[in-house]
Design a protein around this motif. Structure first.
Motif: not given
Lengths: 411, 285
Positions: A30-31, A36-38, B145-147
């Motif tokens: 659930r970040e 495109w990134r967290i 960097r990504t989920r």
């Protein structure tokens, strides 16, 4: 099954990703995202806010594997709380905590309940039930056998309901003669296991004495036990006179071959003994007779030497392990959590047999995470903290408060 | 000097592609011993389709697809059927290398090597060298960097925890292994259709295994694995440069492999694989 809202579950053995950070664990799946990134900043803020709201301080950027076990539990709890569960299930939540951590843990849980979360705790620690729960249900063999208000019951009543009758009293401790020579003598013993380590550990155990090791899991118990069992190398000297019996910490992984029968399992450790051989062959008759003896002494069910180990309940498996270790009056017995995960009846039986072995002259090292068990069995308690002896108590001087404080690293 | 650097890049590129494929699948928890076979199948399929269509790009695409399919085969074996991954990967190598050798006879009517086919040319070669480096950076950004990358890493470290968080570890692993297969096949396409214009039997020459070493040497990190592949490439380039020195050529050809072995032996103890790497996962649900 029906529930109004999500159900959160905190496992006895944590389900955390050790090599991810706290925020990554709490928000896994659930970040928050930005493009495109967290969105790491938002994630950090979210965890900080959640931690503050529940009074569970954590560093969101800490790597989980570097955290002490109590904090790991906090992370696991935060992960569940993040989903705002209507019901929170806790499975043996205090098994890995020091006495002082237990108190603050329950303070958090009780506060949570006041704010409207239904909380269910699965535990075998009856005193905690009485102290913190409002209602209690007792389960036996998969069925609920009793339900009551905690205020109207007691530890004794709960124990009775769990066993389904009166619990037999523990075996009496007999006076044992002062021996000239200790059965086990360790001097400046240092060893390192996968889980923990001990440093410069000094210990003597006399024949007819039970020495209990108190401490929170991970403070050197595994290294101590493995060094004494001879399965890991050690520095320092270790003198051991006579035979030994071992009750390992994980009966299924270290104690038994589950696909073998009881008769085959009790032979393990005695496979070279002439008593169990006929020429080059194993004497099957002798091993069956030996198994039968253990089965009778320990009330193992089913009472068939040819029963495959896998079919036995945990308590009955443990009875076989303990029976094998105590047979033949060994000079030294290593008992690591001998009653872990077994029912109260089987536990009482195992404890009585240990006392009887002590009365018969065995020197016993008892590692346990249950202070109650140590208080019931030990002649002497040694507190282990970070691999070193933090204190030693004779039976007359057992002091729950001081031992608990030493376990948590106090003085 | 420029020549040496360029030669290093050329020699490293197929290893980089395969190593990136290895990093992706191992980060998700699947050890891919089949990289070697995926390189070979990418090279062979690419050449065949290019031969049939006369279109090098179509060949390259087909090669990548074949690698993805072979990766998916390993992924399904490792997840759905919980086959021992080393055995499954070895099986894939045998099938791919043997299949390509046999395919040469079927498609081209001759053993040993294919006919020359339409290839990607010098421009394609340069593009694929650059693309390998770009892919390394992209994979790094993806993983860290990504989920999606976080979920891949969670599955490789503790799939049970990932599942508790609502991620399907088997799907993630299957996807990562198939994509990794496509990456490795790109290495094969580069070998057969950018460096050369034909497939010859055994042309993967252990690069898939060198890539496995690069994964470990690079600490399961895309940029690290790329660095390790470049190290291997440099020794390969050195071998060409030193060929005129009079040292027996067989000995020189062994140089990059020996270098990889020595580097790995000195390094492997310090590297830590993803905790659940190579362990089949049994889902709760």
């Amino acid at each position: 099954m029906e529930s109004r809202g999500p159900v959160g579950l905190v496992h006895q053995h944590f389900e955390l990703v050790d090599r991810l950070t706290v925020w990554e664990n709490v928000l896994l799946g659930r970040e928050p995202r930005r493009g495109w990134r967290i969105d790491v900043a938002a994630a950090r803020a979210q965890v900080n806010e959640l931690a503050a709201r529940h009074g569970l301080a954590v560093d969101p950027d800490a790597l989980v594997e570097t955290l002490p076990i109590g904090i790991k539990q906090r992370v696991e709890l935060l992960r569940e709380l993040e989903r705002e569960p209507a019901i929170l299930l806790l499975d043996e939540p205090t098994a890995v905590l020091a006495p002082s951590e237990i108190a603050s843990f329950f303070a958090t849980i009780v506060a949570l309940a006041r704010r409207g979360t239904a909380i269910m705790v699965v535990t075998h620690k009856l005193a905690e039930v009485i102290a913190y729960a409002s209602t209690v249900s007792v389960m036996r063999a998969g069925k609920i056998v009793a339900q009551m208000q905690t205020a109207q019951t007691s530890v004794q009543a709960l124990a009775q309901a769990m066993v389904g009758g009166e619990l037999p009293p523990l075996a009496q401790r007999a006076a044992t003669p002062n021996a000239a020579e200790p059965a086990l003598r360790a001097r400046r013993l240092s060893a390192r296991s996968e889980a923990d380590a001990i440093e410069e550990f000094d210990l003597e155990i006399a024949p007819g004495e039970i020495v209990g090791i108190a401490g929170v899991e991970g403070n050197g118990q595994t290294a101590l036990a493995d060094a004494l069992a001879g399965t890991i190398p050690h520095d320092g000297t270790l003198e051991l006179r006579g035979s030994r019996g071992t009750i390992p910490q994980d009966r299924q992984r270290e104690g038994l071959v589950l696909d073998w029968t009881i008769a085959e399992n009790v032979l393990l450790g005695r496979q070279r003994s002439p008593a169990f051989h006929k020429g080059p062959q194993i004497d099957r008759g002798a091993s069956v007779a030996f198994a039968q003896e253990i089965i009778e002494q320990f009330d193992v069910r089913p009472p068939r030497p040819q029963a495959p180990m896998r079919g036995l309940s945990g308590g009955n498996q443990q009875k076989v392990v303990v029976g094998r270790a105590l047979a033949g009056e060994p000079a030294f017995v290593l008992a690591y959590q001998p009653t872990r995960g077994i029912d109260v009846g089987a536990a009482a039986l195992v404890q009585s047999r240990l006392i009887e072995a002590r009365n018969a002259g065995s020197a016993i090292l008892l590692v346990s995470f249950e202070l109650d068990e140590l208080f019931a069995l030990a002649d002497r308690i040694v507190v282990l903290f970070r691999g070193r002896i933090a204190g030693t108590f004779a039976r007359e001087g057992f002091d729950r408060g001081r031992i608990g404080a030493l376990m948590a690293g106090g003085s | 000097m420029i020549d040496f650097v360029w030669l290093t890049l050329i020699k490293a590129t197929p290893v980089i592609y395969a190593a990136l494929g290895g990093v992706l699948s191992e980060r998700s928890g699947v050890i891919n011993i089949g990289l070697e076979g995926m390189i070979a199948i990418g090279a062979f399929t690419g050449v065949c389709v290019s031969y049939a269509t006369g279109n090098a790009q179509a060949g390259a695409a087909a090669g990548v697809l074949a690698g993805a399919l072979l990766g998916a085969l390993l992924g399904i074996a490792a997840t759905r059927f919980r086959v021992e991954q080393i055995v499954a990967g070895t099986g894939i190598n045998l099938i791919a290398l043997g299949g390509a050798a046999y395919g040469l006879v079927v498609v081209f009517g001759q053993p040993g090597a294919s006919k020359q086919v339409a290839a990607l040319g010098t421009g394609g070669e340069t593009a694929m060298v650059v693309a390998a480096l770009v892919l390394a950076v992209l994979l790094h950004l993806f993983l860290f960097r990504t989920r999606g990358g976080l979920h891949v890493r969670a599955c490789g470290e503790n799939p049970r925890a990932a599942e508790v968080a609502g991620i399907d570890p088997l799907r993630v692993r299957l996807w990562a292994t198939a994509t990794g297969g496509a990456f490795a096949a790109l290495g094969g396409v580069f070998l057969a259709m950018a460096e050369l214009d034909l497939y010859s039997d055994g042309m993967s020459a252990g690069r898939g295994f060198i890539a496995l070493a690069a994964v470990i040497f690079g600490r399961w990190n895309p940029l690290g694995a790329t660095g390790a592949a470049l190290f291997f490439g440099a020794f390969s380039a050195l071998q060409y440069t030193l060929q005129r020195s009079g040292i027996p050529s067989e000995l020189m050809q062994a140089l990059p492999y020996v270098a990889a072995l020595v580097a790995l032996a000195g390094f492997a103890g310090r590297a830590r694989a993803p905790a659940a790497d190579g362990i089949p996962y049994v889902p709760v649900r």
